[in-house]
Design an enzyme around this catalytic site. Sequence first.
Site, short mmCIF file in Angstrom:
data_model
loop_
_atom_site.label_atom_id
_atom_site.label_comp_id
_atom_site.label_asym_id
_atom_site.label_seq_id
_atom_site.Cartn_x
_atom_site.Cartn_y
_atom_site.Cartn_z
N HIS A 88 0.87 -1.18 0.00
CA HIS A 88 0.00 0.00 0.00
C HIS A 88 0.90 1.23 0.00
O HIS A 88 1.82 1.33 0.83
CB HIS A 88 -0.89 -0.02 1.24
CG HIS A 88 -2.02 0.96 1.18
ND1 HIS A 88 -1.83 2.32 1.20
CD2 HIS A 88 -3.36 0.76 1.10
CE1 HIS A 88 -3.01 2.92 1.14
NE2 HIS A 88 -3.96 2.00 1.08
N ARG B 145 -6.22 10.36 -0.10
CA ARG B 145 -5.92 10.89 -1.44
C ARG B 145 -7.21 11.09 -2.25
O ARG B 145 -7.33 12.03 -3.02
CB ARG B 145 -4.95 9.96 -2.17
CG ARG B 145 -3.51 10.16 -1.71
CD ARG B 145 -2.58 9.14 -2.32
NE ARG B 145 -2.75 7.83 -1.73
CZ ARG B 145 -2.71 6.67 -2.39
NH1 ARG B 145 -2.51 6.66 -3.69
NH2 ARG B 145 -2.87 5.53 -1.75
#
Length: 531
Positions: free
Chosen positions: A318, A338
């Site tokens: 990740h 994000r």
Amino acid sequence: MYTNEMLESMKKVEAARSANAVLEPRRMTAEEKETLLATYHPDYKQGEFAVLQIGANKGEKVPTELAELLQANSRVNPAEIDLSKVDYDVDVLVIGGGGAGASAAIEADNNGASAMIVTKLRIGDANTMMAEGGIQAADKENDSPAIHYLDAFGGGHFAAKPELLFKLVNEAPEAIQWLNDLGVEFDKDENGTMITTHGGGTSRKRMHAAKDYSGAEIMRTLRDEVLNRQIPVVDFTAAIELILDENGKAAGAVLMNMETHEILIARAKTVIIATGGAGRLHYQGFPTSNHYGATADGLVLGYRAGAKLLYADTLQYHPTGAAYPEQIFGALVTEKVRSLGAKLINVNGEAFMHPLETRDVSAASIIRECSDRGNGVHTPDGIGVWLDTPMIELKNGEGTIEKRIPAMMRMFGKYGIDIRKEPILVYPTLHYQNGGLDITADGMTNIENLYVAGEAVGGIHGRNRLMGNSLLDIIVFGRNAGKNASSKSKDVTLGALTLEHVNKFAKEQAEAGIKTDVVSPKLLPNYARRK
Ligand code: MEZ
């Protein structure tokens, strides 16, 4: 506390924030991505893999740490196990107490079968609980399962098994409905419409979430449902070897009480492996976002019994694990940060990439920034890049962080970092096992009556998974395995139970000249306190 280098860099991030917030870094071309991955992604580091010498995938490469476990010694000596003394006798034995196992048990119970969950820790102690950002489903007007398929197929490098991915995306809207009906509190607007956002590599906003603890909310609901239905759950009991019958079909498991080490026998007409991932093997020394029990046990159990693996050489790092402070090193910083507008920024205050590239590309890009490009931010114990969280409120208004990602705010807040005002440091963390046991669309492996669901399956996502497709696959393939295994159990007449496959594997090991003291499944990480 922050070093001078960190403080100096943070000033540059602050100074560039308004400009970076409106900047739209371009997406990489296919060629750029290919070169980036080949040079920087951990999956491409040849020295970190070993070729299997025995078993169904002999000749294929897997991470060195996994090869060691797949080719290790059994925890049991078959000659010492009395298979006539059966402690549990059920239609469907579910190994693993996470989201996939719970979904499977619920559907098996629904279908009139006797199901039982065994788990080495407690029900809900699983990667499902750790998932944060959401679950994908194409259930909005501008979207469709076909578009979802294209996003996921491309994101997975066109390697997903088409029939598995087809099932995943087509059954996604119903999976969301099922969870909603069971009581999952999804984020909804004032009209009751589910709020959806983008994830990396998605062309539509189809991420459904419960703030940034979507997995915990889903697991809470599934666990309640299992307990309300009074489905038996045997906690702190690990499956340490599968049992086959004399015809080579799955027929149960040898269990071990984690505290007393007492051996118990579970006989079952069908078996579902739902043991989750492998983050706690810390491939290539990476930290992990995974649950304490993620040690690839299901892959080992299946492999020793003769089941085939698919894409066991591909892992997901990740992009945004916490890089600072050290107390939360490797913990998941959800991709939703994000999705909501935070960008990745290097030591010089530059937004160096599009924030929503697919995960493998994003992770490789961060690794490049911190290595060859020399643009990482050094922390007292490592390195990272900034994730400029204050941008979220510049874009969406004050209060967004507390409302949409409260768990992130709390996680950093505990260490005096207010993510509404300060950026945070991130670096890739081992997050997901893209590969696993090979299944057909009904959830069964090449061993009859042995099913797999959840992260222990390989091939649903190809060689890279998109955000939110894992919470989805545990539901779709958990339910699928539960329904099919329970239906199948109605026609099963078990032959005599045997552990002959364990002897056979040991013979193969000896013939290949493999000498090892390692026993598997591993069950707990290296740093577990042992008696
Ligand atoms: O699907 C995942 O892995 C997920 C939702 C993770 C996250 O960033 O929140």
